[in-house]
Enzyme design. Structure first.
Site, mmCIF file in Angstrom:
data_model
loop_
_atom_site.group_PDB
_atom_site.id
_atom_site.type_symbol
_atom_site.label_atom_id
_atom_site.label_comp_id
_atom_site.label_asym_id
_atom_site.label_seq_id
_atom_site.Cartn_x
_atom_site.Cartn_y
_atom_site.Cartn_z
ATOM 1 N N HIS A 104 65.261 -14.862 -7.557
ATOM 2 C CA HIS A 104 64.245 -14.774 -6.508
ATOM 3 C C HIS A 104 63.845 -16.169 -6.065
ATOM 4 O O HIS A 104 63.840 -17.112 -6.855
ATOM 5 C CB HIS A 104 63.010 -13.992 -6.981
ATOM 6 N N ASN A 129 62.917 -20.725 -9.965
ATOM 7 C CA ASN A 129 62.839 -21.018 -11.397
ATOM 8 C C ASN A 129 64.073 -20.443 -12.078
ATOM 9 O O ASN A 129 64.414 -19.275 -11.871
ATOM 10 C CB ASN A 129 61.571 -20.402 -11.989
ATOM 11 N N HIS A 151 60.634 -18.144 -4.492
ATOM 12 C CA HIS A 151 59.210 -18.099 -4.156
ATOM 13 C C HIS A 151 59.004 -18.844 -2.834
ATOM 14 O O HIS A 151 59.531 -19.951 -2.656
ATOM 15 C CB HIS A 151 58.366 -18.829 -5.206
ATOM 16 N N ASP A 177 54.070 -11.470 -3.997
ATOM 17 C CA ASP A 177 53.991 -11.604 -5.454
ATOM 18 C C ASP A 177 52.742 -10.879 -5.959
ATOM 19 O O ASP A 177 51.680 -10.924 -5.330
ATOM 20 C CB ASP A 177 53.927 -13.090 -5.834
ATOM 21 N N ILE A 178 52.893 -10.212 -7.090
ATOM 22 C CA ILE A 178 51.778 -9.431 -7.652
ATOM 23 C C ILE A 178 50.622 -10.323 -8.138
ATOM 24 O O ILE A 178 49.469 -9.892 -8.153
ATOM 25 C CB ILE A 178 52.301 -8.521 -8.797
ATOM 26 N N GLY A 194 60.968 -22.036 -16.320
ATOM 27 C CA GLY A 194 59.791 -21.167 -16.254
ATOM 28 C C GLY A 194 60.077 -19.796 -15.676
ATOM 29 O O GLY A 194 59.160 -19.098 -15.233
ATOM 30 N N GLN A 195 61.350 -19.388 -15.704
ATOM 31 C CA GLN A 195 61.693 -18.074 -15.148
ATOM 32 C C GLN A 195 61.170 -16.967 -16.057
ATOM 33 O O GLN A 195 61.360 -17.007 -17.281
ATOM 34 C CB GLN A 195 63.220 -17.943 -15.006
HETATM 35 P P1 5GP Z 1 59.354 -16.487 -12.111
HETATM 36 O O1 5GP Z 1 58.377 -17.040 -13.100
HETATM 37 O O2 5GP Z 1 60.403 -15.640 -12.801
HETATM 38 O O3 5GP Z 1 59.942 -17.499 -11.193
HETATM 39 O O4 5GP Z 1 58.503 -15.554 -11.153
HETATM 40 C C1 5GP Z 1 58.355 -14.199 -11.294
HETATM 41 C C2 5GP Z 1 57.258 -13.774 -10.350
HETATM 42 O O5 5GP Z 1 57.300 -12.365 -10.211
HETATM 43 C C3 5GP Z 1 55.859 -14.132 -10.829
HETATM 44 O O6 5GP Z 1 55.220 -14.950 -9.854
HETATM 45 C C4 5GP Z 1 55.180 -12.778 -10.993
HETATM 46 O O7 5GP Z 1 53.821 -12.792 -10.618
HETATM 47 C C5 5GP Z 1 56.012 -11.878 -10.106
HETATM 48 N N1 5GP Z 1 56.076 -10.492 -10.533
HETATM 49 C C6 5GP Z 1 56.336 -10.034 -11.787
HETATM 50 N N2 5GP Z 1 56.355 -8.691 -11.804
HETATM 51 C C7 5GP Z 1 56.111 -8.282 -10.526
HETATM 52 C C8 5GP Z 1 56.009 -6.986 -9.913
HETATM 53 O O8 5GP Z 1 56.147 -5.943 -10.544
HETATM 54 N N3 5GP Z 1 55.737 -6.973 -8.575
HETATM 55 C C9 5GP Z 1 55.593 -8.105 -7.846
HETATM 56 N N4 5GP Z 1 55.334 -7.971 -6.549
HETATM 57 N N5 5GP Z 1 55.684 -9.339 -8.392
HETATM 58 C C10 5GP Z 1 55.941 -9.425 -9.713
#
Ligand code: 5GP
Ligand code: ZN
Length: 126
Positions: free
Chosen positions: A112, A99, A114, A45-46, A105-106
């Site tokens: 994906h 999520n 986590h 994750d970034i 919180g998506q």
């Molecule tokens: P969500 O909140 O949708 O469950 O999680 C999305 C996740 O994707 C977040 O933890 C966010 O930091 C990660 N993320 C968003 N954009 C990028 C990206 O361009 N590269 C990577 N490696 N992670 C990303």
């Protein structure tokens, strides 16, 4: 009258052409994959919230869990999560999170999982 479409309408989830995770899966943008099999890839994750924070995604675009119709894919996804967790050597345990939608919180609308490890994760989450 046009239907009222909001972000809760899952027909409106991001299409694969504009999807950052599709681009990562297709290696169209540079990102170090830590795992790959026929159907899934995993990468860091970034913005990690734990010492280990890895995302496992299907190579095929699904906006989120609700868009997946194939039972087999969901089984393979969880199996892949287990394989990635084993590779990460998270012997003391880990948290898995999916999520879904606004209340979940998506923020990225490509399914994906986590994998969070390397510290204790309290329950319930926020
Ligand atoms: P969500 O909140 O949708 O469950 O999680 C999305 C996740 O994707 C977040 O933890 C966010 O930091 C990660 N993320 C968003 N954009 C990028 C990206 O361009 N590269 C990577 N490696 N992670 C990303
Ligand atoms: Zn996508």
């Amino acid at each position: 009258m046009l239907p009222q479409l909001g972000s809760n309408d899952y027909t409106l989830t991001m299409d694969s052409n504009n999807c950052i995770f599709c681009k990562i899966a297709k290696k169209e943008i540079p990102s170090k994959l830590i795992f790959e099999n026929d159907d899934f890839v995993a990468f860091n994750d970034i913005k990690p919230v734990s010492p280990t924070h890895v995302l496992v995604i299907p190579k095929t675009h699904y906006g989120n869990l609700l868009e997946v119709k194939e039972k087999e894919l969901l089984g393979k996804l969880l199996h892949t999560v287990k394989e990635v967790a084993n590779q990460l050597n998270l012997k003391e345990g880990f948290r898995t999170v999916i999520n879904t939608g606004d209340n979940g919180g998506q923020t990225v609308y490509h399914l994906h999982v986590h994998i969070l490890g390397g510290r204790f994760h309290k329950w319930p989450p926020g």
